[in-house]
Write a protein that holds these residues in place. Sequence first.
Motif, PDB file in Angstrom:
ATOM      1  N   ASN A 163       0.856  -1.182   0.000  1.00  0.00           N
ATOM      2  CA  ASN A 163       0.000   0.000   0.000  1.00  0.00           C
ATOM      3  C   ASN A 163       0.897   1.238   0.000  1.00  0.00           C
ATOM      4  OD1 ASN A 163      -1.888   1.996   0.341  1.00  0.00           O
ATOM      5  ND2 ASN A 163      -2.438   1.432   2.431  1.00  0.00           N
ATOM      6  N   PHE A 164       0.965   1.907  -1.158  1.00  0.00           N
ATOM      7  CA  PHE A 164       1.769   3.119  -1.279  1.00  0.00           C
ATOM      8  C   PHE A 164       0.923   4.387  -1.112  1.00  0.00           C
ATOM      9  CE2 PHE A 164       3.881  -0.094  -4.028  1.00  0.00           C
ATOM     10  CZ  PHE A 164       5.071  -0.216  -3.324  1.00  0.00           C
ATOM     11  N   LEU A 165      -0.326   4.224  -0.669  1.00  0.00           N
ATOM     12  CA  LEU A 165      -1.296   5.307  -0.467  1.00  0.00           C
ATOM     13  C   LEU A 165      -1.831   5.884  -1.785  1.00  0.00           C
ATOM     14  CD1 LEU A 165       0.237   7.233   2.572  1.00  0.00           C
ATOM     15  CD2 LEU A 165      -1.336   5.289   2.563  1.00  0.00           C
ATOM     16  N   GLU A 193      -4.140   4.365   5.238  1.00  0.00           N
ATOM     17  CA  GLU A 193      -3.251   3.264   5.616  1.00  0.00           C
ATOM     18  C   GLU A 193      -4.018   1.980   5.908  1.00  0.00           C
ATOM     19  OE1 GLU A 193      -0.719   4.214   8.812  1.00  0.00           O
ATOM     20  OE2 GLU A 193       0.238   5.936   7.857  1.00  0.00           O
ATOM     21  N   GLN A 194      -5.185   2.109   6.517  1.00  0.00           N
ATOM     22  CA  GLN A 194      -5.949   0.933   6.921  1.00  0.00           C
ATOM     23  C   GLN A 194      -6.725   0.360   5.734  1.00  0.00           C
ATOM     24  OE1 GLN A 194      -5.650  -0.326   9.971  1.00  0.00           O
ATOM     25  NE2 GLN A 194      -4.305   1.351  10.622  1.00  0.00           N
ATOM     26  N   TYR A 195      -6.718  -0.944   5.614  1.00  0.00           N
ATOM     27  CA  TYR A 195      -7.521  -1.642   4.606  1.00  0.00           C
ATOM     28  C   TYR A 195      -7.797  -3.047   5.123  1.00  0.00           C
ATOM     29  CZ  TYR A 195      -3.134  -3.878   3.209  1.00  0.00           C
ATOM     30  OH  TYR A 195      -1.956  -4.590   3.208  1.00  0.00           O
ATOM     31  N   SER A 196      -8.760  -3.690   4.524  1.00  0.00           N
ATOM     32  CA  SER A 196      -9.132  -5.050   4.940  1.00  0.00           C
ATOM     33  C   SER A 196      -8.759  -6.046   3.856  1.00  0.00           C
ATOM     34  CB  SER A 196     -10.636  -5.127   5.240  1.00  0.00           C
ATOM     35  OG  SER A 196     -11.398  -4.840   4.070  1.00  0.00           O
ATOM     36  N   ASN A 264       2.332   1.427   6.200  1.00  0.00           N
ATOM     37  CA  ASN A 264       0.978   1.514   5.636  1.00  0.00           C
ATOM     38  C   ASN A 264       0.258   0.161   5.631  1.00  0.00           C
ATOM     39  OD1 ASN A 264       1.648   4.229   5.039  1.00  0.00           O
ATOM     40  ND2 ASN A 264       2.481   3.600   3.042  1.00  0.00           N
ATOM     41  N   GLN A 265       0.542  -0.663   6.624  1.00  0.00           N
ATOM     42  CA  GLN A 265      -0.122  -1.963   6.765  1.00  0.00           C
ATOM     43  C   GLN A 265       0.135  -2.893   5.576  1.00  0.00           C
ATOM     44  OE1 GLN A 265      -1.792  -2.768   9.658  1.00  0.00           O
ATOM     45  NE2 GLN A 265      -1.016  -0.801  10.354  1.00  0.00           N
ATOM     46  N   GLN A 303       0.661 -11.263  17.440  1.00  0.00           N
ATOM     47  CA  GLN A 303      -0.602 -10.871  16.838  1.00  0.00           C
ATOM     48  C   GLN A 303      -0.398  -9.823  15.740  1.00  0.00           C
ATOM     49  OE1 GLN A 303      -3.486 -12.438  17.516  1.00  0.00           O
ATOM     50  NE2 GLN A 303      -2.261 -13.741  18.878  1.00  0.00           N
ATOM     51  N   GLU A 304       0.606  -8.978  15.898  1.00  0.00           N
ATOM     52  CA  GLU A 304       0.851  -7.955  14.895  1.00  0.00           C
ATOM     53  C   GLU A 304       1.682  -8.517  13.746  1.00  0.00           C
ATOM     54  OE1 GLU A 304       3.212  -4.720  16.266  1.00  0.00           O
ATOM     55  OE2 GLU A 304       4.454  -5.961  17.557  1.00  0.00           O
ATOM     56  N   ALA A 305       1.553  -7.865  12.598  1.00  0.00           N
ATOM     57  CA  ALA A 305       2.248  -8.332  11.401  1.00  0.00           C
ATOM     58  C   ALA A 305       3.670  -7.805  11.387  1.00  0.00           C
ATOM     59  CB  ALA A 305       1.494  -7.881  10.155  1.00  0.00           C
ATOM     60  N   VAL A 306       4.609  -8.582  11.908  1.00  0.00           N
ATOM     61  CA  VAL A 306       6.019  -8.220  11.913  1.00  0.00           C
ATOM     62  C   VAL A 306       6.831  -9.412  11.393  1.00  0.00           C
ATOM     63  CG1 VAL A 306       5.805  -6.566  13.802  1.00  0.00           C
ATOM     64  CG2 VAL A 306       6.306  -8.973  14.313  1.00  0.00           C
ATOM     65  N   ILE A 307       8.097  -9.146  11.071  1.00  0.00           N
ATOM     66  CA  ILE A 307       8.998 -10.188  10.595  1.00  0.00           C
ATOM     67  C   ILE A 307      10.206 -10.228  11.521  1.00  0.00           C
ATOM     68  CG2 ILE A 307      10.341 -11.032   8.644  1.00  0.00           C
ATOM     69  CD1 ILE A 307       8.555  -9.460   6.795  1.00  0.00           C
TER      70      ILE A 307
END
Length: 474
Positions: A163-165, A193-196, A264-265, A303-307
């Motif tokens: 997501n580059f906005l 930034e937020q999307y589903s 940006n998620q 729970q969060e999206a991290v690497i």
Amino acid sequence: HRWVNYESLLQACLVGKLVDGGGPIAAANKPANSLLPPPSAAAGGSLLPPPTGAGSLLPPLGTLRQPGSYKGSNDEVDGTTVKINTPPGIMSPPQITTLPPIVTPEQAKPPVFSVPKVAVMAPSAPNAPVKPTHDFFQSDSKVTLNIYCKRKSLTLENFIVDNFLTSIRVVCYFPSDGSGYTFHYQLAQPIGEQYSMRLSGQGKLELGLVKQSATRWQGLGSAVDNHDWFGPIKNMTVNYHKYKISSRERVTHDTSHFVLKSYNQSHMKIPPGQHVHIRDNIEGMEITRSYTPVQIITGEKRQEAVIDFLIKIYPDGALTPKLDLLQPGDDVEISDYTGDFTLDKLHGKSTIYLLAAGTGITPMLSILPEIGENTKICLLNFNKTTQDVIWGEELERFAQSHNNFKSYNIFSNEDGASELTGRIRLDLLERFILDKGDDILACVCGPKGFVQTAERILLDDLKLKPNQLHLFQG
């Protein structure tokens, strides 16, 4: 008839086009060679004989007979004309004119056809991968983008979303048929930034994008780099993604645990056993190195999206001295994930042997939580000293909570720390690899020399089959 598309019919039959002027109908005015009698002028071109009176009836089909054939009791035959005697009170049928002569196949001229030159097309590959399609719909505040992958058994790991906005890029991986697809659009207006994300069982990926301004768009936008590309995964363009270092912790004297978070998620869930490339510019040159993300093997999953990465710093390395300078808040670029390991290799195995040297432990830490509890796991962890063991305490806690897991440390430069010392060799592996049935698997990762030696011993000396061995190589 001109309404009949006979050319297409004949082409489909691979016969050819009918030449105008040829064939039996056009030759009907040549009695000697005709297959049909000429039309009667009195009948206005009809092929049926004309009636003799206004109220006459045509004779039944069975009353027409060839000369010399069986005749009824009231019939008379004179030459080639058949006369039918009708009982009184019954309307007399018309007299039948002379029948046309019988034409033998040798006398008849066949229809004239021309055979067109048919272009020979290469046969299509069986079960060729199906290209995805896409569409969108919108409300005043939201845009819903749908990508129809037309494949089942997909997970969110099959997709990378950037997501580059002002633009959106979606990379789709389909390992089942080895194909990939790229969607890349410059959006008509910026999004938030937020999307589903939602994935259906039939392979439809639905992205719910939130507009920054509540207004109707004239369209989704315009296509940009590599949009709608479809082909083999190996031919896909490698994309790099900017991540922010969320935290950093030193786990040994020369190895750090880096936690990376996307902007940006953006979404990239790296499957176990896959690796990425980290790149940076060093003195005007682009330097890349491959690293395998790890999973947290103790406690609750994130729970969060991290690497998560475990990276060893080499003082004389090309890239790691630069990485050693990075702190939380700094940026780093990582590539799309790649690799040939799939989780189905772990299924149905009685025993899995994990052979790791140094940072070669990282792919083992990524697949360890994915192995079923009914499978025995034996980890042989090769290091120089006890100070070099990465996540040693975490591995001990994992062994305490998993009865099917056993871990053994082998040190090459430290005597007395373990009864197992030295480098990888046949007599050492023979002590642990006892089960050599068809349902075992051995995974190997480490420096090049370590991997080559392990491969030789496992295949040549211990007689494992190639499909029982997986080598993690960057």
